[in-house]
Design a protein around this motif. Sequence first.
Motif, PDB file in Angstrom:
ATOM      1  N   GLY A  90      -4.360  -4.699   6.597  1.00 10.26           N
ATOM      2  CA  GLY A  90      -3.193  -5.214   7.028  1.00 10.26           C
ATOM      3  C   GLY A  90      -2.952  -5.577   8.467  1.00 10.26           C
ATOM      4  N   PHE A  91      -3.131  -4.525   9.029  1.00 12.79           N
ATOM      5  CA  PHE A  91      -3.221  -4.780  10.761  1.00 12.79           C
ATOM      6  C   PHE A  91      -4.088  -5.776  11.170  1.00 12.79           C
ATOM      7  N   GLY A  92      -5.337  -5.643  10.294  1.00 17.61           N
ATOM      8  CA  GLY A  92      -6.282  -7.246  10.695  1.00 17.61           C
ATOM      9  C   GLY A  92      -5.707  -8.536  10.471  1.00 17.61           C
ATOM     10  N   LEU A 121      -2.467   0.005  -4.650  1.00 17.11           N
ATOM     11  CA  LEU A 121      -2.696  -1.159  -4.738  1.00 17.11           C
ATOM     12  C   LEU A 121      -2.733  -1.672  -3.038  1.00 17.11           C
ATOM     13  N   PRO A 122      -3.064  -2.446  -2.522  1.00 17.84           N
ATOM     14  CA  PRO A 122      -3.903  -3.687  -3.162  1.00 17.84           C
ATOM     15  C   PRO A 122      -5.142  -3.522  -3.507  1.00 17.84           C
ATOM     16  N   ILE A 123      -6.255  -2.827  -2.954  1.00 19.31           N
ATOM     17  CA  ILE A 123      -7.424  -2.453  -3.226  1.00 19.31           C
ATOM     18  C   ILE A 123      -7.499  -1.150  -3.420  1.00 19.31           C
ATOM     19  N   LYS A 124      -7.381  -0.224  -4.480  1.00 17.68           N
ATOM     20  CA  LYS A 124      -7.640   1.179  -4.341  1.00 17.68           C
ATOM     21  C   LYS A 124      -8.915   1.830  -3.848  1.00 17.68           C
ATOM     22  N   SER A 125     -10.088   0.933  -3.770  1.00 24.81           N
ATOM     23  CA  SER A 125     -11.092   1.720  -3.436  1.00 24.81           C
ATOM     24  C   SER A 125     -11.347   1.855  -1.710  1.00 24.81           C
ATOM     25  N   LEU A 126     -10.442   0.732  -1.300  1.00 30.58           N
ATOM     26  CA  LEU A 126     -10.355   1.230   0.179  1.00 30.58           C
ATOM     27  C   LEU A 126      -9.614   2.229   0.693  1.00 30.58           C
ATOM     28  N   ALA A 127      -8.911   2.578  -0.126  1.00 32.48           N
ATOM     29  CA  ALA A 127      -7.902   4.097   0.335  1.00 32.48           C
ATOM     30  C   ALA A 127      -7.313   3.499   1.625  1.00 32.48           C
ATOM     31  N   ASN A 128      -7.030   4.389   2.715  1.00 32.32           N
ATOM     32  CA  ASN A 128      -6.471   4.232   3.748  1.00 32.32           C
ATOM     33  C   ASN A 128      -6.778   3.012   4.696  1.00 32.32           C
ATOM     34  N   TRP A 129      -7.946   2.641   4.271  1.00 36.12           N
ATOM     35  CA  TRP A 129      -8.534   1.392   4.977  1.00 36.12           C
ATOM     36  C   TRP A 129      -7.550   0.111   4.756  1.00 36.12           C
ATOM     37  N   PHE A 157       0.853  -0.988   0.128  1.00 40.76           N
ATOM     38  CA  PHE A 157       0.085   0.086  -0.092  1.00 40.76           C
ATOM     39  C   PHE A 157       1.066   1.285  -0.071  1.00 40.76           C
ATOM     40  N   TYR A 158       1.882   1.264   0.874  1.00 43.48           N
ATOM     41  CA  TYR A 158       2.859   2.461   0.882  1.00 43.48           C
ATOM     42  C   TYR A 158       3.697   2.469  -0.331  1.00 43.48           C
ATOM     43  N   VAL A 159       4.158   1.442  -0.846  1.00 43.15           N
ATOM     44  CA  VAL A 159       5.212   1.627  -1.959  1.00 43.15           C
ATOM     45  C   VAL A 159       4.343   1.960  -3.323  1.00 43.15           C
TER      46      VAL A 159
END
Length: 85
Positions: free
Chosen positions: A70-72, A57-65, A50-52
Amino acid sequence: MPKSRIRKKPDSTPPAPTKKATAIKLTSRSWVAPVMLALFLIGLAWIVLFYVTEGDLPIKSLANWNIVVGFGFIAAGFGVSTQWK
């Protein structure tokens, strides 16, 4: 002074009763370590990706979620680690 009585031992002593050992059934938990490590690595890879890719990516529509996802995965890895014996 009176003489003490001599105690006579019994001719044979019966064998002590044997205790049956209760078998403790331990289930094999060989799956825990690979699953735990896989969840840790998936969560880490998800966040790094997500940061790179700056949020594409991985899912653009989730944005910062994506960070929460990842933490989940990492939290699920810690949850699985409680099953380790």
